[in-house]
Write a protein that holds these residues in place. Sequence first.
Motif, PDB file in Angstrom:
ATOM      1  N   GLY A  42      -1.919 -20.939  22.377  1.00 22.07           N
ATOM      2  CA  GLY A  42      -1.380 -20.680  23.699  1.00 22.07           C
ATOM      3  C   GLY A  42      -2.391 -20.044  24.635  1.00 22.07           C
ATOM      4  O   GLY A  42      -2.035 -19.398  25.615  1.00 22.07           O
ATOM      5  N   PHE A  47       1.350 -28.700  28.895  1.00 17.16           N
ATOM      6  CA  PHE A  47       1.717 -27.449  28.265  1.00 17.16           C
ATOM      7  C   PHE A  47       2.109 -26.450  29.347  1.00 17.16           C
ATOM      8  O   PHE A  47       1.524 -26.469  30.434  1.00 17.16           O
ATOM      9  N   PRO A  58      -4.352 -23.720  27.236  1.00 16.31           N
ATOM     10  CA  PRO A  58      -3.996 -25.034  26.681  1.00 16.31           C
ATOM     11  C   PRO A  58      -4.473 -26.214  27.519  1.00 16.31           C
ATOM     12  O   PRO A  58      -4.511 -27.338  27.025  1.00 16.31           O
TER      13      PRO A  58
END
Length: 127
Positions: A69, A125, A72
């Motif tokens: 995370g 994302f 991304p």
Amino acid sequence: MDLVLWIAAGLLAAVALVGGISKTFVPKDRLAAVQGGGWTADASAAFVKTLGVLELLAAVGLVLPAVLGIAPVLVPVTALCWVALMVGAMITHGRRGEFALMALNLAYLLLAAFVAWGRFVHTPFPG
């Protein structure tokens, strides 16, 4: 679609990992002796190792930023870089008349383009 993009990125990462390990750690003369590795005979050892390191970085960049995370957006950026790498591979194999390898590189290129499109446009994302 998210799952399909994860699978595609994972497959490309596996291809990049195998190619990167071989180009980085296998001696150039051994690479030149295997099917598809003849191009290394015409390249410097430093160039082959540099490509290997780039492939290792691609393997990481196709998966790790999304898993952690952290930035991304690097996943589709890495996929675009893989497209550029495959264009170079296709040119190299085309000059050598290795059309089956060109087709394989084209398949990898299309898969990477799919990942780039999917993560930039279709299913980006979050963050």
